[in-house]
Structures are given as C-alpha cells and as structure tokens.
Design a protein around this motif. Structure first.
Motif, mmCIF file in Angstrom:
data_model
loop_
_atom_site.group_PDB
_atom_site.id
_atom_site.type_symbol
_atom_site.label_atom_id
_atom_site.label_comp_id
_atom_site.label_asym_id
_atom_site.label_seq_id
_atom_site.Cartn_x
_atom_site.Cartn_y
_atom_site.Cartn_z
ATOM 1 N N PHE A 1 32.587 14.994 37.889
ATOM 2 C CA PHE A 1 33.379 14.153 38.456
ATOM 3 C C PHE A 1 34.843 14.543 37.812
ATOM 4 O O PHE A 1 36.093 14.434 38.325
ATOM 5 N N GLN A 2 34.974 14.876 36.490
ATOM 6 C CA GLN A 2 36.296 15.387 35.955
ATOM 7 C C GLN A 2 36.766 16.418 36.447
ATOM 8 O O GLN A 2 37.991 16.540 36.554
ATOM 9 N N ASN A 3 36.250 17.567 36.745
ATOM 10 C CA ASN A 3 36.674 18.574 37.406
ATOM 11 C C ASN A 3 37.124 18.200 38.651
ATOM 12 O O ASN A 3 37.951 18.870 39.098
ATOM 13 N N ILE A 4 36.195 17.337 39.526
ATOM 14 C CA ILE A 4 36.652 17.046 40.876
ATOM 15 C C ILE A 4 38.183 16.375 40.925
ATOM 16 O O ILE A 4 39.135 16.717 41.609
ATOM 17 N N ALA A 5 38.377 15.516 39.684
ATOM 18 C CA ALA A 5 39.407 14.807 39.734
ATOM 19 C C ALA A 5 40.665 15.813 39.382
ATOM 20 O O ALA A 5 41.635 15.500 39.821
ATOM 21 N N HIS A 6 40.523 16.779 38.564
ATOM 22 C CA HIS A 6 41.496 17.708 38.210
ATOM 23 C C HIS A 6 41.904 18.474 39.408
ATOM 24 O O HIS A 6 43.158 18.624 39.289
ATOM 25 N N GLN B 1 43.490 12.801 29.675
ATOM 26 C CA GLN B 1 42.990 12.363 28.578
ATOM 27 C C GLN B 1 42.225 10.950 28.747
ATOM 28 O O GLN B 1 41.103 10.534 28.220
ATOM 29 N N ASN B 2 43.057 10.099 29.596
ATOM 30 C CA ASN B 2 42.284 8.793 29.979
ATOM 31 C C ASN B 2 41.110 8.693 30.558
ATOM 32 O O ASN B 2 40.206 7.818 30.346
ATOM 33 N N LEU B 3 41.128 9.632 31.444
ATOM 34 C CA LEU B 3 39.973 9.672 32.454
ATOM 35 C C LEU B 3 38.783 10.218 31.751
ATOM 36 O O LEU B 3 37.608 9.594 31.769
ATOM 37 N N GLU B 4 38.997 11.152 30.618
ATOM 38 C CA GLU B 4 37.953 11.714 29.934
ATOM 39 C C GLU B 4 37.383 10.708 29.054
ATOM 40 O O GLU B 4 36.218 10.636 28.844
ATOM 41 N N ARG B 5 38.423 9.858 28.320
ATOM 42 C CA ARG B 5 37.716 8.807 27.538
ATOM 43 C C ARG B 5 36.999 7.719 28.247
ATOM 44 O O ARG B 5 36.201 7.242 28.048
ATOM 45 N N ALA B 6 37.533 7.284 29.532
ATOM 46 C CA ALA B 6 36.890 6.131 30.389
ATOM 47 C C ALA B 6 35.520 6.672 30.691
ATOM 48 O O ALA B 6 34.437 6.046 30.821
ATOM 49 N N LEU B 7 35.381 7.873 31.073
ATOM 50 C CA LEU B 7 34.059 8.580 31.491
ATOM 51 C C LEU B 7 33.040 8.459 30.012
ATOM 52 O O LEU B 7 31.831 8.350 30.493
ATOM 53 N N ARG B 8 33.455 9.075 28.884
ATOM 54 C CA ARG B 8 32.762 9.284 27.775
ATOM 55 C C ARG B 8 32.315 7.818 27.638
ATOM 56 O O ARG B 8 31.166 7.402 27.101
ATOM 57 N N ARG B 9 33.200 6.886 27.610
ATOM 58 C CA ARG B 9 32.940 5.333 27.042
ATOM 59 C C ARG B 9 31.746 4.715 28.009
ATOM 60 O O ARG B 9 30.829 4.077 27.620
ATOM 61 N N VAL C 1 29.066 5.154 35.868
ATOM 62 C CA VAL C 1 29.786 6.033 35.544
ATOM 63 C C VAL C 1 30.981 6.388 36.476
ATOM 64 O O VAL C 1 32.294 6.504 36.067
ATOM 65 N N PHE C 2 30.710 6.685 37.577
ATOM 66 C CA PHE C 2 31.432 6.860 38.555
ATOM 67 C C PHE C 2 32.525 5.868 38.747
ATOM 68 O O PHE C 2 33.800 6.036 38.729
ATOM 69 N N SER C 3 32.257 4.554 38.684
ATOM 70 C CA SER C 3 33.018 3.384 39.045
ATOM 71 C C SER C 3 34.081 3.330 37.830
ATOM 72 O O SER C 3 35.133 2.883 38.170
ATOM 73 N N ALA C 4 33.643 3.695 36.424
ATOM 74 C CA ALA C 4 34.621 3.734 35.635
ATOM 75 C C ALA C 4 35.707 4.725 35.489
ATOM 76 O O ALA C 4 36.948 4.770 35.403
ATOM 77 N N LEU D 1 40.937 6.478 37.731
ATOM 78 C CA LEU D 1 41.888 7.352 38.350
ATOM 79 C C LEU D 1 42.740 6.623 39.340
ATOM 80 O O LEU D 1 43.921 7.176 39.452
ATOM 81 N N VAL D 2 42.440 5.739 39.660
ATOM 82 C CA VAL D 2 43.297 4.635 40.649
ATOM 83 C C VAL D 2 44.421 4.346 39.518
ATOM 84 O O VAL D 2 45.492 4.238 40.042
ATOM 85 N N LYS D 3 44.299 3.987 38.450
ATOM 86 C CA LYS D 3 45.399 3.444 37.618
ATOM 87 C C LYS D 3 46.453 4.865 37.428
ATOM 88 O O LYS D 3 47.518 4.639 37.295
ATOM 89 N N ILE D 4 45.630 5.959 37.339
ATOM 90 C CA ILE D 4 46.866 7.121 37.036
ATOM 91 C C ILE D 4 47.318 7.562 38.273
ATOM 92 O O ILE D 4 48.705 7.661 37.993
ATOM 93 N N LYS D 5 46.912 7.238 39.099
ATOM 94 C CA LYS D 5 47.643 7.705 40.612
ATOM 95 C C LYS D 5 48.746 6.511 40.635
ATOM 96 O O LYS D 5 49.855 6.768 41.325
ATOM 97 N N ALA D 6 48.656 5.192 40.207
ATOM 98 C CA ALA D 6 49.302 4.234 40.294
ATOM 99 C C ALA D 6 50.575 4.421 39.634
ATOM 100 O O ALA D 6 51.905 4.217 39.878
ATOM 101 N N ARG D 7 50.436 4.962 38.371
ATOM 102 C CA ARG D 7 51.484 5.446 37.488
ATOM 103 C C ARG D 7 52.217 6.621 37.837
ATOM 104 O O ARG D 7 53.302 6.514 37.705
ATOM 105 N N GLU D 8 51.538 7.464 38.608
ATOM 106 C CA GLU D 8 52.079 8.965 39.188
ATOM 107 C C GLU D 8 53.313 8.299 40.187
ATOM 108 O O GLU D 8 54.222 8.747 40.340
ATOM 109 N N GLU D 9 52.821 7.392 41.119
ATOM 110 C CA GLU D 9 53.469 6.726 42.091
ATOM 111 C C GLU D 9 54.817 5.976 41.557
ATOM 112 O O GLU D 9 55.909 5.916 42.261
ATOM 113 N N SER D 10 54.525 5.500 40.459
ATOM 114 C CA SER D 10 55.725 4.695 39.969
ATOM 115 C C SER D 10 56.678 5.494 39.141
ATOM 116 O O SER D 10 57.777 5.006 38.601
#
Length: 236
Positions: free
Chosen positions: A226-231, A119-127, A91-94, A99-108
C-alpha cells in the motif's frame, strides 16, 4: 464356591473424577479446582480463537479480491467500513485516512508535504498493523501460561497426596491399601488433570502461533504494498 461366585459377579468401581474432586479437601481441592478451571478455559480459548482466525482469514481473502479487482480506493474504503473484522481492511482504512489528510494539505498549499506525508503514512500503517497484530495475539499468552504451569500444579498435587499418605501411615501405624489409597488416588488424579489441561493448551498454542505468523506476514506485506502504491500514484 461362594467366594469364586463373588469374584465373578463383582464389578469394578468406575473412576469418577467429579466425585474425587468433590471429596477432596484442603490444598488438594484447590489444586484440582484450578486445574479444572484451566482445562475449561483452554477449550474456551481453542474454540474462540479457532473461529476468530477462520473468520479473519476469510475476511482477508475477500478484501484482497476486492482490492485487486480494479475498484477505486473510495470503493475499497467503503467495503472496509462495512467489514470491521478484516485485519487487512483495517490497515488499509488507516492508510487511506492518512492519505486523504496528505492530499488535503497538498491542496491547501502546505510546504514539505511530500516527505512529511510519506513519514506520516508509514507511521499510520505501522500503528494500525500493530493494533491488528496485538488483537491476533490476544489470549495466546494465557494458553502458554496454562501449558507451562498445569503440569507443575499436577506435580504439586501428586507430591502433596503422597505426603498425606505417608502422614496417615505414620499416625495409624499400618500400611494397608485402605490407609494409603485416598492420598494416592488424589495424587494420580491431580497428575492426570494437569496433563489434561496442559497438552491441549500446548498443541493449540503452537497451532495458533503459526496462524498468527501467517497473518502478520500478510499484514506487513500489504502495508508495504500500500505504501508503494501511494508513493507511485499520490506522493510523487
């Protein structure tokens, strides 16, 4: 005198379940073979899932110790990659990959990455959590099926054996023990095998179901943490 000596020296014949199964015929034989297969399958699942839950529990404890030790997310991710049998680690790896994808989009410089990323992070964790929960619950429905159907299969064999005994009485015209014994024995053996298969399956199912609920609670709690820490640290 001779008759009394015979009674003292005669030994009762032992109950040989395997011999009875091999001597059975027709529907009784099929019923007995299914019940024997159910019993073997039940004990296979008990041993396999018992070891599986024990291994998963130890892996989760080791992961939480690593996660709370102050290690970086990259270090925790590397640990999870080397321990794929850990439900919490998966679950952490997902979540980490998302989170890496989100940071990459922010940097771009993409717009709206905050809310969409959350929302994407929540869906990834739930999946990922659902995948792990499905793995934890695998084979338990089979135990439930065996515990529910085995007694009825035993009852079916009982009824069929008694029917054969009455049929034999009707065709031979006598009610001696030798006439009715084979059908009665088949009936009692199927009843016993039905209970032998159903009782361990029922106990194991209830025991494993409790373990699954504990693992599910751990997974859901960790996903929320994990979601709270990421936020707090990455999605502000």
């Amino acid at each position: 005198m001779t008759h009394a000596l015979f009674l003292l020296t005669a030994q009762p014949e032992r109950l040989d379940i395997l011999k009875m199964v091999m001597n059975a015929r027709g529907l009784i034989l099929i019923d007995l073979l299914v019940l024997v297969a159910f019993s073997i399958l039940t004990w296979y699942i008990i041993v396999y899932k018992g070891l599986f839950y024990r291994k998963a529990g130890k892996a989760n404890d080791a992961f939480l110790a690593m996660f709370r030790s102050g290690a970086t997310l990259d270090q925790v991710h590397q640990y999870c990659e080397s321990n794929p049998s850990c439900p919490l680690g998966n679950v952490f790896s997902a979540g980490f990959r998302e989170l890496v994808k989100i940071k990459a989009r922010e940097e771009s410089g993409e717009a709206g990455t905050g809310s969409i990323g959350s929302q994407n992070l929540e869906r990834a964790l739930r999946r990922s959590a659902m995948v792990e929960i499905t793995g934890l619950e695998s084979q338990l429905p089979l135990l439930a099926t065996i515990s529910a159907t085995a007694p009825f299969l035993g009852l079916f064999g009982t009824v069929w054996g008694i029917m054969e005994s009455f049929s034999t009485i009707g065709s031979m015209g006598n009610t001696t023990l030798a006439t009715v014994a084979p059908g009665i024995v088949d009936a009692l053996v199927t009843t016993a095998l039905g209970l032998i298969a159903a009782i361990p399956a029922t106990i194991a199912y209830n025991h494993f179901l409790r373990k699954v609920r504990l693992h599910v609670a751990d997974i859901e709690t960790f996903a929320n943490d994990f979601q709270n820490i990421a936020h707090r640290k990455f999605l502000q």
